[in-house]
Design a protein around this motif. Sequence first.
Motif, mmCIF file in Angstrom:
data_model
loop_
_atom_site.group_PDB
_atom_site.id
_atom_site.type_symbol
_atom_site.label_atom_id
_atom_site.label_comp_id
_atom_site.label_asym_id
_atom_site.label_seq_id
_atom_site.Cartn_x
_atom_site.Cartn_y
_atom_site.Cartn_z
ATOM 1 N N GLY A 281 0.792 -1.215 0.000
ATOM 2 C CA GLY A 281 0.000 0.000 0.000
ATOM 3 C C GLY A 281 0.825 1.264 0.000
ATOM 4 N N ILE A 282 2.148 1.149 -0.203
ATOM 5 C CA ILE A 282 3.010 2.330 -0.235
ATOM 6 C C ILE A 282 2.739 3.131 -1.503
ATOM 7 N N GLU A 283 2.561 4.423 -1.349
ATOM 8 C CA GLU A 283 2.295 5.285 -2.487
ATOM 9 C C GLU A 283 3.600 5.655 -3.200
ATOM 10 N N ASP A 284 3.454 6.189 -4.419
ATOM 11 C CA ASP A 284 4.603 6.638 -5.212
ATOM 12 C C ASP A 284 5.616 5.507 -5.393
ATOM 13 N N VAL A 285 5.145 4.360 -5.875
ATOM 14 C CA VAL A 285 6.039 3.219 -6.056
ATOM 15 C C VAL A 285 7.034 3.437 -7.178
ATOM 16 N N GLU A 286 6.773 4.414 -8.059
ATOM 17 C CA GLU A 286 7.689 4.656 -9.169
ATOM 18 C C GLU A 286 9.086 5.026 -8.675
ATOM 19 N N GLY A 287 9.160 5.828 -7.609
ATOM 20 C CA GLY A 287 10.460 6.220 -7.083
ATOM 21 C C GLY A 287 10.802 5.497 -5.802
ATOM 22 N N GLY A 288 10.134 4.377 -5.576
ATOM 23 C CA GLY A 288 10.264 3.684 -4.303
ATOM 24 C C GLY A 288 11.643 3.158 -3.979
ATOM 25 N N SER A 289 12.362 2.644 -4.971
ATOM 26 C CA SER A 289 13.649 2.025 -4.690
ATOM 27 C C SER A 289 14.624 2.989 -4.037
ATOM 28 N N PHE A 290 14.699 4.200 -4.546
ATOM 29 C CA PHE A 290 15.616 5.165 -3.946
ATOM 30 C C PHE A 290 15.055 5.728 -2.639
ATOM 31 N N ARG A 291 13.754 5.699 -2.464
ATOM 32 C CA ARG A 291 13.191 6.093 -1.178
ATOM 33 C C ARG A 291 13.665 5.132 -0.090
ATOM 34 N N LEU A 292 13.838 3.868 -0.448
ATOM 35 C CA LEU A 292 14.323 2.880 0.519
ATOM 36 C C LEU A 292 15.755 3.191 0.919
ATOM 37 N N ARG A 293 16.577 3.504 -0.042
ATOM 38 C CA ARG A 293 17.983 3.838 0.220
ATOM 39 C C ARG A 293 18.084 5.090 1.099
ATOM 40 N N HIS A 294 17.261 6.094 0.785
ATOM 41 C CA HIS A 294 17.275 7.314 1.584
ATOM 42 C C HIS A 294 16.812 7.036 3.011
ATOM 43 N N THR A 295 15.842 6.145 3.158
ATOM 44 C CA THR A 295 15.356 5.804 4.497
ATOM 45 C C THR A 295 16.460 5.144 5.310
ATOM 46 N N PHE A 296 17.232 4.273 4.670
ATOM 47 C CA PHE A 296 18.366 3.635 5.342
ATOM 48 C C PHE A 296 19.352 4.692 5.839
ATOM 49 N N ALA A 297 19.705 5.633 4.967
ATOM 50 C CA ALA A 297 20.678 6.663 5.330
ATOM 51 C C ALA A 297 20.177 7.511 6.491
ATOM 52 N N LEU A 298 18.936 7.926 6.429
ATOM 53 C CA LEU A 298 18.379 8.774 7.482
ATOM 54 C C LEU A 298 18.275 8.026 8.809
ATOM 55 N N ARG A 299 17.949 6.748 8.735
ATOM 56 C CA ARG A 299 17.859 5.956 9.964
ATOM 57 C C ARG A 299 19.225 5.877 10.650
ATOM 58 N N GLN A 300 20.279 5.681 9.864
ATOM 59 C CA GLN A 300 21.620 5.592 10.443
ATOM 60 C C GLN A 300 22.038 6.916 11.070
ATOM 61 N N LEU A 301 21.720 8.016 10.421
ATOM 62 C CA LEU A 301 22.058 9.324 10.968
ATOM 63 C C LEU A 301 21.266 9.596 12.247
ATOM 64 N N ARG A 302 20.005 9.198 12.261
ATOM 65 C CA ARG A 302 19.185 9.361 13.450
ATOM 66 C C ARG A 302 19.731 8.552 14.624
ATOM 67 N N LYS A 303 20.362 7.435 14.319
ATOM 68 C CA LYS A 303 20.923 6.580 15.360
ATOM 69 C C LYS A 303 22.251 7.108 15.882
ATOM 70 N N GLY A 304 22.729 8.210 15.295
ATOM 71 C CA GLY A 304 23.965 8.813 15.773
ATOM 72 C C GLY A 304 25.198 8.483 14.976
#
Length: 336
Positions: A281-304
């Motif tokens: 049910g995730i919207e904007d699946v066209e650009g989804g692959s790079f959204r996943l990569r960005h989420t990984f990066a942001l999660r790591q930065l949030r973790k310090g």
Amino acid sequence: MHRSDTTLDLFAETPGASHSSYREAMDSWLAEAGRAGRLQRDSSVDVYDHMWSAMAAWAVGNGIGVDELAADDIDSYLATRGGVDDLSNRYAWRLLRLVDRVMQHRARILGAKPNRAAAEALARRPKLRFANAHDKDPLPAFLPAAEAKVLVTYLSAVRPGRTPTKQPWQEVRNRAAVALMLGAGVTPGEVRALELEDVTSNGGRGNHVPWKLQVKGNGNGPARETPMAPWAGQLLRYWLDIRTEQQIPGSMLFPSTRSTGKPWGKVAQYNAAKEVLAATGIEDVEGGSFRLRHTFALRQLRKGKTSDDVAKWLGVTDPAVMARYRRVITAPIDVV
């Protein structure tokens, strides 16, 4: 007055002013921009490539090498396009920004001092700069915490004991591949290129559970290691078991067929990832692959984790990429 000698052949290339040097500079920048997720649409690539090629043709015709380009030269080129007025403000601003990015990237690759011609040309026009302030680099798209949790749950549901029936091998492969983009920050192209030997299982917390990937270097970036989220490692372990059980030949981590083990095609992998994201049910699946990569990066930065570490795991060398992530981090957003 242009720098070219009027006695030169009209189509001759002067030393240091070759089409190839301009082409190499642009191709290198496009590769990194695409890899970093800043250019995800072919239409954007075409626009930037056309803008650069037009300027490069003018510069070479006037005997100006890519490393010799000066602010006055850019002014002269803009004059040939009708000058900087209300009708060409947007074009001029985008061109100057493009030239500056390409030049900075080229300097990093060569270990040289960056050519600041475009920045100087833009500094002369504060009205132009502020008139287009709304068109700054957009923040990277990423999954909100709720969507990320739903996706992780969906991806992990194929593991043993979580579903009443066994899933087809392609389904496990597809979910494991998406898991590596979200849980290890690899790009779609890197997912397709991964081989069995690139998975590190020994030395981790779990028994034979993958915890790190060795991503091979290519024309877009250097070889690197990137850590893997525990849930992604467990899903990858299950995929490796399925792959062995199915006796899939070859060295590719995610092969396209069970019988040949040949590499996964770009279109087929893109469609597979799109279907996985759409199923949650995730919207904007066209650009989804790079959204996943960005989420990984942001999660790591949030973790310090430091920007240097995250950049190393992502395989990016452009400081602007991490600056965009930092702009997100400073906002009150919960990233998982």
